[in-house]
Design a protein around this motif. Sequence first.
Motif, PDB file in Angstrom:
ATOM      1  N   LEU A 139      45.489 -50.397  20.367  1.00  0.00           N
ATOM      2  CA  LEU A 139      44.226 -49.592  20.984  1.00  0.00           C
ATOM      3  C   LEU A 139      44.664 -48.886  21.959  1.00  0.00           C
ATOM      4  O   LEU A 139      44.293 -47.616  22.193  1.00  0.00           O
ATOM      5  CB  LEU A 139      43.236 -50.734  21.289  1.00  0.00           C
ATOM      6  CG  LEU A 139      42.042 -50.231  22.282  1.00  0.00           C
ATOM      7  CD1 LEU A 139      41.168 -49.369  21.520  1.00  0.00           C
ATOM      8  CD2 LEU A 139      41.319 -51.363  22.717  1.00  0.00           C
ATOM      9  N   ALA A 140      45.631 -49.213  22.819  1.00  0.00           N
ATOM     10  CA  ALA A 140      46.228 -48.330  23.955  1.00  0.00           C
ATOM     11  C   ALA A 140      46.540 -47.344  23.686  1.00  0.00           C
ATOM     12  O   ALA A 140      46.632 -46.172  24.302  1.00  0.00           O
ATOM     13  CB  ALA A 140      47.245 -49.106  24.738  1.00  0.00           C
ATOM     14  N   GLY A 141      47.490 -47.078  22.453  1.00  0.00           N
ATOM     15  CA  GLY A 141      48.086 -45.947  21.967  1.00  0.00           C
ATOM     16  C   GLY A 141      46.972 -45.036  21.468  1.00  0.00           C
ATOM     17  O   GLY A 141      47.224 -43.674  21.892  1.00  0.00           O
ATOM     18  N   ILE A 142      45.912 -45.487  20.904  1.00  0.00           N
ATOM     19  CA  ILE A 142      44.743 -44.667  20.537  1.00  0.00           C
ATOM     20  C   ILE A 142      44.050 -43.863  21.730  1.00  0.00           C
ATOM     21  O   ILE A 142      43.991 -42.609  21.760  1.00  0.00           O
ATOM     22  CB  ILE A 142      43.804 -45.156  19.644  1.00  0.00           C
ATOM     23  CG1 ILE A 142      44.307 -45.978  18.457  1.00  0.00           C
ATOM     24  CG2 ILE A 142      42.439 -44.524  19.315  1.00  0.00           C
ATOM     25  CD1 ILE A 142      43.778 -46.957  17.650  1.00  0.00           C
ATOM     26  N   LEU A 143      43.716 -44.690  22.634  1.00  0.00           N
ATOM     27  CA  LEU A 143      43.068 -44.242  23.908  1.00  0.00           C
ATOM     28  C   LEU A 143      44.015 -43.439  24.725  1.00  0.00           C
ATOM     29  O   LEU A 143      43.608 -42.284  25.344  1.00  0.00           O
ATOM     30  CB  LEU A 143      42.637 -45.613  24.787  1.00  0.00           C
ATOM     31  CG  LEU A 143      41.698 -46.377  24.123  1.00  0.00           C
ATOM     32  CD1 LEU A 143      41.237 -47.417  25.057  1.00  0.00           C
ATOM     33  CD2 LEU A 143      40.309 -45.542  23.889  1.00  0.00           C
ATOM     34  N   TRP A 144      45.400 -43.530  24.667  1.00  0.00           N
ATOM     35  CA  TRP A 144      46.236 -42.953  25.526  1.00  0.00           C
ATOM     36  C   TRP A 144      46.584 -41.603  24.699  1.00  0.00           C
ATOM     37  O   TRP A 144      46.491 -40.391  25.720  1.00  0.00           O
ATOM     38  CB  TRP A 144      47.466 -43.734  25.673  1.00  0.00           C
ATOM     39  CG  TRP A 144      48.325 -43.130  26.889  1.00  0.00           C
ATOM     40  CD1 TRP A 144      48.402 -42.005  27.525  1.00  0.00           C
ATOM     41  CD2 TRP A 144      49.283 -44.038  27.595  1.00  0.00           C
ATOM     42  NE1 TRP A 144      49.352 -41.983  28.359  1.00  0.00           N
ATOM     43  CE2 TRP A 144      49.874 -43.124  28.384  1.00  0.00           C
ATOM     44  CE3 TRP A 144      49.817 -45.357  27.377  1.00  0.00           C
ATOM     45  CZ2 TRP A 144      51.027 -43.625  29.199  1.00  0.00           C
ATOM     46  CZ3 TRP A 144      50.699 -45.764  28.237  1.00  0.00           C
ATOM     47  CH2 TRP A 144      51.609 -45.004  29.200  1.00  0.00           C
ATOM     48  N   PHE A 145      47.243 -41.525  23.564  1.00  0.00           N
ATOM     49  CA  PHE A 145      47.612 -40.381  22.955  1.00  0.00           C
ATOM     50  C   PHE A 145      46.820 -39.789  21.985  1.00  0.00           C
ATOM     51  O   PHE A 145      46.991 -38.278  21.542  1.00  0.00           O
ATOM     52  CB  PHE A 145      48.986 -40.819  22.603  1.00  0.00           C
ATOM     53  CG  PHE A 145      49.842 -41.355  23.491  1.00  0.00           C
ATOM     54  CD1 PHE A 145      50.504 -40.554  24.449  1.00  0.00           C
ATOM     55  CD2 PHE A 145      50.393 -42.849  23.393  1.00  0.00           C
ATOM     56  CE1 PHE A 145      51.468 -41.091  25.409  1.00  0.00           C
ATOM     57  CE2 PHE A 145      51.154 -43.184  24.401  1.00  0.00           C
ATOM     58  CZ  PHE A 145      51.813 -42.563  25.260  1.00  0.00           C
ATOM     59  N   ALA A 146      46.204 -40.495  21.339  1.00  0.00           N
ATOM     60  CA  ALA A 146      45.396 -39.787  20.191  1.00  0.00           C
ATOM     61  C   ALA A 146      43.957 -39.069  20.448  1.00  0.00           C
ATOM     62  O   ALA A 146      43.501 -38.293  19.905  1.00  0.00           O
ATOM     63  CB  ALA A 146      44.969 -41.054  18.951  1.00  0.00           C
ATOM     64  N   MET A 147      43.475 -39.807  21.788  1.00  0.00           N
ATOM     65  CA  MET A 147      42.098 -39.221  22.008  1.00  0.00           C
ATOM     66  C   MET A 147      41.956 -38.708  23.711  1.00  0.00           C
ATOM     67  O   MET A 147      41.181 -38.451  24.148  1.00  0.00           O
ATOM     68  CB  MET A 147      40.821 -40.066  21.930  1.00  0.00           C
ATOM     69  CG  MET A 147      40.922 -40.544  20.594  1.00  0.00           C
ATOM     70  SD  MET A 147      39.086 -41.580  20.197  1.00  0.00           S
ATOM     71  CE  MET A 147      39.331 -42.753  21.593  1.00  0.00           C
ATOM     72  N   GLY A 148      43.273 -38.824  24.292  1.00  0.00           N
ATOM     73  CA  GLY A 148      43.075 -38.757  25.873  1.00  0.00           C
ATOM     74  C   GLY A 148      42.944 -37.236  26.407  1.00  0.00           C
ATOM     75  O   GLY A 148      42.892 -36.408  25.163  1.00  0.00           O
ATOM     76  N   PRO A 149      42.976 -36.880  27.537  1.00  0.00           N
ATOM     77  CA  PRO A 149      42.759 -35.824  28.115  1.00  0.00           C
ATOM     78  C   PRO A 149      43.689 -34.700  27.489  1.00  0.00           C
ATOM     79  O   PRO A 149      43.459 -33.611  27.240  1.00  0.00           O
ATOM     80  CB  PRO A 149      42.823 -35.804  29.444  1.00  0.00           C
ATOM     81  CG  PRO A 149      42.250 -37.299  29.696  1.00  0.00           C
ATOM     82  CD  PRO A 149      42.761 -38.076  28.725  1.00  0.00           C
ATOM     83  N   ARG A 150      44.906 -35.080  27.456  1.00  0.00           N
ATOM     84  CA  ARG A 150      45.962 -34.267  26.977  1.00  0.00           C
ATOM     85  C   ARG A 150      46.716 -34.959  25.553  1.00  0.00           C
ATOM     86  O   ARG A 150      47.710 -35.231  25.564  1.00  0.00           O
ATOM     87  CB  ARG A 150      47.116 -34.191  27.969  1.00  0.00           C
ATOM     88  CG  ARG A 150      46.555 -33.273  29.260  1.00  0.00           C
ATOM     89  CD  ARG A 150      47.651 -33.050  30.282  1.00  0.00           C
ATOM     90  NE  ARG A 150      47.213 -32.227  31.383  1.00  0.00           N
ATOM     91  CZ  ARG A 150      46.765 -31.007  31.263  1.00  0.00           C
ATOM     92  NH1 ARG A 150      46.959 -30.253  30.466  1.00  0.00           N
ATOM     93  NH2 ARG A 150      46.410 -30.480  32.578  1.00  0.00           N
ATOM     94  N   ALA A 151      45.792 -35.033  24.613  1.00  0.00           N
ATOM     95  CA  ALA A 151      46.225 -35.803  23.506  1.00  0.00           C
ATOM     96  C   ALA A 151      47.343 -35.321  22.642  1.00  0.00           C
ATOM     97  O   ALA A 151      47.257 -34.028  22.599  1.00  0.00           O
ATOM     98  CB  ALA A 151      45.151 -35.810  22.523  1.00  0.00           C
ATOM     99  N   SER A 152      48.285 -35.958  22.490  1.00  0.00           N
ATOM    100  CA  SER A 152      49.661 -35.483  21.750  1.00  0.00           C
ATOM    101  C   SER A 152      50.219 -36.509  21.024  1.00  0.00           C
ATOM    102  O   SER A 152      50.506 -37.428  21.758  1.00  0.00           O
ATOM    103  CB  SER A 152      50.507 -34.645  22.661  1.00  0.00           C
ATOM    104  OG  SER A 152      51.722 -34.263  22.139  1.00  0.00           O
TER     105      SER A 152
END
Length: 438
Positions: free
Chosen positions: A283-296
């Motif tokens: 879940l943390a990986g999704i919120l951080w990297f998949a959908m975050g402000p600078r998703a990458s």
Amino acid sequence: MSESATRNALDPLRTLFARDAAKVTAMFLGIWALFYAFGLALGYGNNGLLALVRRVTFLSAVYGIVVLALNIQWGYAGLFNIGVAGFMAVGAYTAAMLSSAPSGMPPGLGLPLPVGILGGMLAATVVGLVAALPALRLKADYLAIVTVALSEIIRIVYNTPAFADITGGASGFDNLPTSPVNTLLLRDPTSTISEPTAVGSVVFSLFEQFGIQRFTAINTVYTVGVLVALLVVYLILERTGKSPYGRVLKAIREDETAAQSLGKDTQNFKVRAFALGCGLMGLAGILWFAMGPRASITPTTFRPNITFYIFIALIIGGAGSNTGSVLGGALFASLLFEAPPVVRNIITDAFDVSADPANLVEALAPIVSGNLAPLAGFLLNNIDTLRFMGMGLLLVVLVQRRPDGLLGARKETAAGVSLAADTRPGGQSAANGGDDDE
């Protein structure tokens, strides 16, 4: 004022800060105040000030979630998992594969985002289960070796050209799923300049009154959503820790043999704790990297240094404490990770530090003649490297001097309810052993 009077005056304050909510609130207020001051020193306007505070808040929240996930494994059950980055990668990649547009590169399945989020968490949980069944039979260092090896295997598989049509290979995903905030605020969630929805019109007009740009407003709303996710995860794990299941995990951490002697299937408990932690890491990986402000999402995003950072944050807050996990994650993200580059910018703006020595010897040699500019230039130009070295030094000091962290050494309750009050029919006081006065 007498000592007793001073103590009495401070009693309400002590009572207030005995509550975990007060500790966390005070910490976030302090972080916001500090970075607001940093923004003023850099001459930022309202938009820049909010963007700076929002960024540190977002990182504090996502670090808090993943540190909580590690805490259920290491802090509660004593499971030494140093493959955190790999489980975050599984969650982020799976969500991207399920919810990215079929027209992207690589193509996704185009499923609704909630399906992608649940699928990512489930995939991380399943991988955790597969790894846990054989790995948890190992102890201490051997478990750590297995988990870090698994993390690297996951990263290398995602980086393999043979799977590029599915994972994107070294390039990763270039068309990640849009966050629910974009869908809520924009008629075309893929474009930040599209017409706003009815909700978006209200939100954007409110922010525009203070000179806040649309991009910053969208990211701020998303960050608030991540804070809500952090609160939900915290409450779930607090409930878990105080349940009979959580108390068994703590017993396993302290003495697994003693827990087994009481008839507890310790292997089953450890497997479930490991899987739960892996799902939350996903879940943390999704919120951080998949959908975050600078998703990458690229394989290099999930290098082992992320696991190193998470462990430092957990040690700062204190293993075994959920509140300590939130505090440690926020303090690491703000003071150790974000603050040094910002301080460098403040110093370079305030002073003319143009010296750029090639190495430490060239920086130290002029000190003999009283010239400190080369040393200052060397430190400022290498702030990222020095920050990483400082993290390692802090980790060593914490392990030696304060292994319990800020809130790690806390009194453990032996019951799921408070024993301070008498809850028996008739309200007989426990102080008299339950004897009647008759």
